[in-house]
Every structure is written in C-alpha cells, then in structure tokens.
Design an enzyme around this catalytic site. Structure first.
Site, PDB file in Angstrom:
ATOM      1  N   ASP A 134      12.561  -2.220  18.239  1.00 15.06           N
ATOM      2  CA  ASP A 134      13.100  -2.656  19.880  1.00 15.06           C
ATOM      3  C   ASP A 134      11.751  -4.095  19.656  1.00 15.06           C
ATOM      4  OD1 ASP A 134      13.974  -1.990  22.502  1.00 15.06           O
ATOM      5  OD2 ASP A 134      11.552  -2.362  23.261  1.00 15.06           O
TER       6      ASP A 134
ATOM      7  N   TYR B  62       5.472  -6.800  29.440  1.00 13.79           N
ATOM      8  CA  TYR B  62       5.454  -5.173  30.000  1.00 13.79           C
ATOM      9  C   TYR B  62       4.001  -4.879  29.549  1.00 13.79           C
ATOM     10  CZ  TYR B  62      10.892  -5.735  29.554  1.00 13.79           C
ATOM     11  OH  TYR B  62      11.752  -5.851  29.876  1.00 13.79           O
TER      12      TYR B  62
ATOM     13  N   ARG C 184      24.617   1.993  23.051  1.00 16.97           N
ATOM     14  CA  ARG C 184      24.718   2.915  23.858  1.00 16.97           C
ATOM     15  C   ARG C 184      26.148   2.505  24.214  1.00 16.97           C
ATOM     16  NH1 ARG C 184      19.659   3.013  28.453  1.00 16.97           N
ATOM     17  NH2 ARG C 184      20.430   0.851  27.507  1.00 16.97           N
TER      18      ARG C 184
ATOM     19  N   ARG D 291      22.143  -6.986  21.262  1.00 19.10           N
ATOM     20  CA  ARG D 291      23.078  -5.958  20.989  1.00 19.10           C
ATOM     21  C   ARG D 291      24.139  -4.928  20.407  1.00 19.10           C
ATOM     22  NH1 ARG D 291      19.128  -2.987  25.386  1.00 19.10           N
ATOM     23  NH2 ARG D 291      17.691  -3.881  25.092  1.00 19.10           N
TER      24      ARG D 291
ATOM     25  N   ARG E 103      21.494   8.876  18.318  1.00 21.18           N
ATOM     26  CA  ARG E 103      20.579   8.753  18.955  1.00 21.18           C
ATOM     27  C   ARG E 103      19.686  10.154  19.657  1.00 21.18           C
ATOM     28  NH1 ARG E 103      17.211   9.058  22.987  1.00 21.18           N
ATOM     29  NH2 ARG E 103      17.227   7.101  24.831  1.00 21.18           N
TER      30      ARG E 103
HETATM   31  O1  CP3 Z   1      21.533  -4.155  18.304  1.00 19.88           O
HETATM   32  C1  CP3 Z   1      20.303  -5.105  18.271  1.00 19.88           C
HETATM   33  O2  CP3 Z   1      20.135  -5.818  19.460  1.00 19.88           O
HETATM   34  C2  CP3 Z   1      18.926  -4.327  17.972  1.00 19.88           C
HETATM   35  C3  CP3 Z   1      17.732  -3.489  19.115  1.00 19.88           C
HETATM   36  C4  CP3 Z   1      17.674  -4.001  19.680  1.00 19.88           C
HETATM   37  C5  CP3 Z   1      17.076  -3.412  21.318  1.00 19.88           C
HETATM   38  N1  CP3 Z   1      16.369  -4.039  21.947  1.00 19.88           N
HETATM   39  C6  CP3 Z   1      17.588  -2.078  21.219  1.00 19.88           C
HETATM   40  C7  CP3 Z   1      17.331  -1.186  21.892  1.00 19.88           C
HETATM   41  C8  CP3 Z   1      17.211  -5.257  20.203  1.00 19.88           C
HETATM   42  C9  CP3 Z   1      16.903  -6.903  19.671  1.00 19.88           C
HETATM   43  C10 CP3 Z   1      16.502  -5.349  21.646  1.00 19.88           C
HETATM   44  C11 CP3 Z   1      15.426  -6.352  22.166  1.00 19.88           C
HETATM   45  C12 CP3 Z   1      14.448  -6.132  23.499  1.00 19.88           C
HETATM   46  N2  CP3 Z   1      14.047  -5.098  23.937  1.00 19.88           N
HETATM   47  C13 CP3 Z   1      14.151  -7.111  24.600  1.00 19.88           C
HETATM   48  C14 CP3 Z   1      14.875  -8.366  24.079  1.00 19.88           C
HETATM   49  C15 CP3 Z   1      16.005  -8.903  25.066  1.00 19.88           C
HETATM   50  C16 CP3 Z   1      16.750  -8.420  26.242  1.00 19.88           C
HETATM   51  O3  CP3 Z   1      18.159  -7.444  25.794  1.00 19.88           O
HETATM   52  O4  CP3 Z   1      16.220  -9.376  27.085  1.00 19.88           O
HETATM   53  C17 CP3 Z   1      14.000  -6.496  25.607  1.00 19.88           C
HETATM   54  C18 CP3 Z   1      13.133  -7.394  27.098  1.00 19.88           C
HETATM   55  C19 CP3 Z   1      13.961  -5.190  25.373  1.00 19.88           C
HETATM   56  C20 CP3 Z   1      12.818  -4.292  26.082  1.00 19.88           C
HETATM   57  C21 CP3 Z   1      13.957  -3.030  26.499  1.00 19.88           C
HETATM   58  N3  CP3 Z   1      14.436  -2.300  25.567  1.00 19.88           N
HETATM   59  C22 CP3 Z   1      14.020  -2.283  27.675  1.00 19.88           C
HETATM   60  C23 CP3 Z   1      13.908  -3.192  29.106  1.00 19.88           C
HETATM   61  C24 CP3 Z   1      15.245  -1.611  27.343  1.00 19.88           C
HETATM   62  C25 CP3 Z   1      15.444  -0.573  28.661  1.00 19.88           C
HETATM   63  C26 CP3 Z   1      16.947  -1.139  29.307  1.00 19.88           C
HETATM   64  C27 CP3 Z   1      18.772  -0.711  28.102  1.00 19.88           C
HETATM   65  O5  CP3 Z   1      18.993  -1.621  27.406  1.00 19.88           O
HETATM   66  O6  CP3 Z   1      18.195   0.452  28.221  1.00 19.88           O
HETATM   67  C28 CP3 Z   1      14.937  -0.746  25.888  1.00 19.88           C
HETATM   68  C29 CP3 Z   1      15.456   0.223  25.569  1.00 19.88           C
HETATM   69  C30 CP3 Z   1      16.318  -0.230  23.706  1.00 19.88           C
HETATM   70  N4  CP3 Z   1      16.000  -0.660  23.109  1.00 19.88           N
HETATM   71  C31 CP3 Z   1      17.652   0.739  23.737  1.00 19.88           C
HETATM   72  C32 CP3 Z   1      18.042  -0.111  21.963  1.00 19.88           C
HETATM   73  C33 CP3 Z   1      19.611   0.012  21.899  1.00 19.88           C
HETATM   74  C34 CP3 Z   1      18.382   1.430  24.772  1.00 19.88           C
HETATM   75  C35 CP3 Z   1      18.068   2.856  24.537  1.00 19.88           C
HETATM   76  C36 CP3 Z   1      18.489   3.913  24.401  1.00 19.88           C
HETATM   77  O7  CP3 Z   1      19.269   4.430  23.405  1.00 19.88           O
HETATM   78  O8  CP3 Z   1      18.792   4.701  25.831  1.00 19.88           O
END
Ligand code: CP3
Length: 353
Positions: free
Chosen positions: A81, A157, A35, A31, A44
């Site tokens: 994602d 999910y 944010r 990540r 975003r």
């Molecule tokens: O920079 C990076 O690592 C690349 C992008 C990336 C994102 N999600 C962007 C993201 C990667 C590799 C993921 C993986 C992901 N997404 C996982 C596996 C890794 C982990 O964290 O366990 C999972 C379970 C998800 C599902 C997911 N995506 C959830 C549950 C959420 C909401 C919670 C949160 O952290 O906001 C997301 C949203 C998400 N994915 C954001 C980002 C940058 C935030 C979105 C926003 O801008 O509001």
C-alpha cells in the site's frame, strides 16, 4: 565477433514504452488484487490485518498472483500500500474496517523531524522480499510493477490522519506554511526514492507513482507540490536505474496532463476516466505513453456499457504508445466475470483492427 544484442524488451509491457502498440495493447488493472476476489478475502483473513498481509511476503506474493491465475494480464503489481511509507518512517498506520486508514496525525515540524528513512528501509524489508519472491514466481512475459505514493498524496494522509474530502490540513500547510511543509515534502522525496530504488533492486521492472489527490490543488500548488517533488524523485531514480520506465498517475490533473510527462521526466502517464480521449490523444499521447482509462464503475456495470467504453478507448489510443487500464482502482463489489469479459473485449477488438 558475434554481437550480443541486449533485448529491448522482454514483455509486452516494456515494449509499449519503446514503440507504438501493434496488435493487442498490454493490459493490467489498478487494484487487480483485492476484495472483489473471494480468494483475496480468504488470504486476508489468514493474514489478520491488512498491514500484516502487506508485511507477510508469502501471503503478499499469493494475493499478487491471484488475479493472474484468473485473467490473462500482462503485469503483476507488488501487493502493498502507499501508506507503508509513513508506517515505516515511524508514523504508525492501521486500517479500520469501514473507515480506511487511520494514522496518528503529524502535528508540527517537530514531528516531521522524527521521521527516519533508515527505520523505513528496515521496516519495509518484507516488502522488498515480496518483490524478490514475486519476480521469481512470475513467467518472463509478465512484467512486475513496483509503486509508491507521491509526496503530496502521502502528506495529505500524514497530516489529516485519515482519508478526507476537503483536505483542510493538507492545504493549510501547502498554502499557509509552504516553507514548513517543504520540510515534510523533502523527507518524502527521499523516502520515495529509497523505497522505489529498493523495489528495483529486488526485481521491479516498471514503477508507478500514485498522486491520487493531485487534482485538488490550484495551479501554483500543483507545480509546487505535485510536479516539483515528483520531478526530483524521477531525476534521482533515472540516475540510479535509467532502464526502468516510470509512470505517473496524477489523478484529477485534467488539462495539466498536457506536457506533464516532459515536465517531470516520466515515461508515461496514467489517465483517470475524466480525461477526454481525443484531447488526450493529441495533447498527451503524441508526446508520451498513456495508460488508462476505463471508469471502474463501468467495469462493475459490465455488458453493453462496458463494450461501448472499451471500444472508445481502444479507438482513441490503440494506435500509439498505450497500456490498457482503468482510470482508478477496481471497486470491491465488481463481479470477477466482468474482469474476464473486459480482458476478452480488449483482445477481440484488437485482433479485428
Ligand atoms: O493490486 C494492486 O493494485 C496493488 C496494491 C495496492 C493497494 N493500494 C492495496 C490495497 C495499491 C497500488 C494501492 C494504492 C493506494 N492505497 C492508493 C493510490 C491509488 C488510489 O486508489 O488512489 C491509495 C490512496 C491508498 C490508500 C488506501 N489503501 C486507502 C484509502 C485504503 C482504504 C480504502 C479501500 O479501498 O479499502 C486502502 C486499503 C487497501 N489498499 C486495500 C487494498 C487491497 C483494501 C484493504 C482490505 O483488504 O480491506
């Protein structure tokens, strides 16, 4: 006749798979785009929704590059994602402020049969275009990581319709209706293979499979729904792209990390921050590359606590096959200066070794 030598590795990241680390280990952060960076929030906002950002190659490339402009990292990761897979397969996903992902729940096997991989590959064309543009924008020494969720984590999910603490529905299918659940997992195995393969064709050089909820299953469930599907995915990818290293993040796998890489055929494992360092050195790193595993909460705290934790990780892993990373994704309220401090700590500790 002059022999043309194929370079074993062009980047610090790829070299890490081939030989024990010498000098500074490669470093990237799960990540790393997100944010905690004000410039991410600006892009975003320009994109609209989170998925609009994922499906906009120009803006997705921009946010993937943002952390690299600030910090000396060895890899970029595709900005996307894990939930673009269900979205592409025909199960619409949206991200709600303060809630997270929301999906129209899959109710029965009839719903599984509606999912379409052809549809997914068309729907995700902008994601593959992002990979292509990102590779073109990166310097040669920066590796490009493609990724996917693993079937079990994706299925949780898809069946629950949102993030869950208890996994009632996922576990119900996994344990009470394994033959029916296998139909969904089968689709996801194919979907993950095609999704990752398309990323490699577009320019991804390393792949990471996220099984973030691997740790909630018992032994039988772990073998049946984590190891078995992932092993099949990896075997298929290896026939198509034998040169591309694959990392598995099986969060919460604990003692099941021992021998995991060999059982599923991956080239390395990403460890979460609860895995004991000395144990992992002997039981995991002796056999495969390890990546990890600083607690993202400690990154947010920074300072002396971070110095202690970073030193412990480097002392344990820096002599073997190793990529420095967190044990889970960066938290949104992490000060960016702490990331800069972390990069310096890894560099300085390594020059003193
Ligand atoms: O920079 C990076 O690592 C690349 C992008 C990336 C994102 N999600 C962007 C993201 C990667 C590799 C993921 C993986 C992901 N997404 C996982 C596996 C890794 C982990 O964290 O366990 C999972 C379970 C998800 C599902 C997911 N995506 C959830 C549950 C959420 C909401 C919670 C949160 O952290 O906001 C997301 C949203 C998400 N994915 C954001 C980002 C940058 C935030 C979105 C926003 O801008 O509001």
């Amino acid at each position: 006749m002059t022999q043309i030598q194929t370079p074993v590795s062009e980047t610090r990241m790829l070299a890490a798979f081939a030989a024990p680390n010498s000098g500074r280990p490669p470093l990237w952060l799960m990540r790393q785009a997100g944010r905690y960076l004000p410039e991410y929030k600006a892009t975003r906002a320009e994109a609209g929704s989170f998925l609009d950002l994922c499906y906009n190659p120009r803006l997705a490339v921009e946010v993937a590059l943002q952390p690299l402009r600030r910090f000396d990292l060895d890899a970029a990761i595709l900005f996307s994602d894990i939930l673009v897979i269900p979205d592409g397969l025909g199960q619409p996903v949206r991200f709600e402020e303060g809630v997270g992902p929301v999906l129209l729940r899959l109710e029965d096997t009839v719903d599984f049969a509606q999912l379409s991989i052809d549809r997914m590959l068309k729907h995700l064309a902008p994601v593959y275009e992002t990979v292509d543009r990102l590779r073109a924008a990166l310097p040669r020494e920066t590796a490009l990581i493609g990724f996917s969720g693993a079937p079990w984590t994706l299925a949780t999910y898809m069946l629950e319709g949102r993030s869950t603490r208890e996994f009632h529905l996922g576990k119900y299918w996994a344990y009470a209706r394994p033959d029916d659940f296998a139909l969904l997992v089968e689709v996801l195995v194919e979907a993950v293979v095609e999704h990752l393969s398309a990323q490699v064709r577009a320019g991804a050089e390393i792949l990471q499979i996220f099984d973030s909820w691997a740790g909630v299953l018992d032994d039988w469930g772990f073998r049946r729904w984590v190891e078995e599907p992932t092993r099949r995915i990896v075997a298929k990818l290896k026939t198509r792209h034998p040169e591309v290293p694959i990392l598995l993040f099986a969060r919460g796998a604990g003692a099941r990390h021992a021998g995991l890489a060999a059982r599923v055929g991956v080239d390395g494992v990403a460890l979460d921050c609860t895995v004991p360092l000395q144990w992992a050195r002997q039981e995991v790193q002796a056999h495969t590359l390890v990546q990890g595993n600083l607690d993202p909460v400690i990154l947010r705290i920074g300072g002396a606590a971070m110095q202690r934790a970073v030193s412990a990780i480097l002392e344990s892993f820096a002599g073997g096959r190793f990529i420095f990373n967190l044990g889970h994704g960066i938290l949104p309220d992490t000060p960016p200066e702490h990331v800069a401090a972390l990069v310096n700590m890894v560099r300085e500790a390594s020059t003193n070794r």
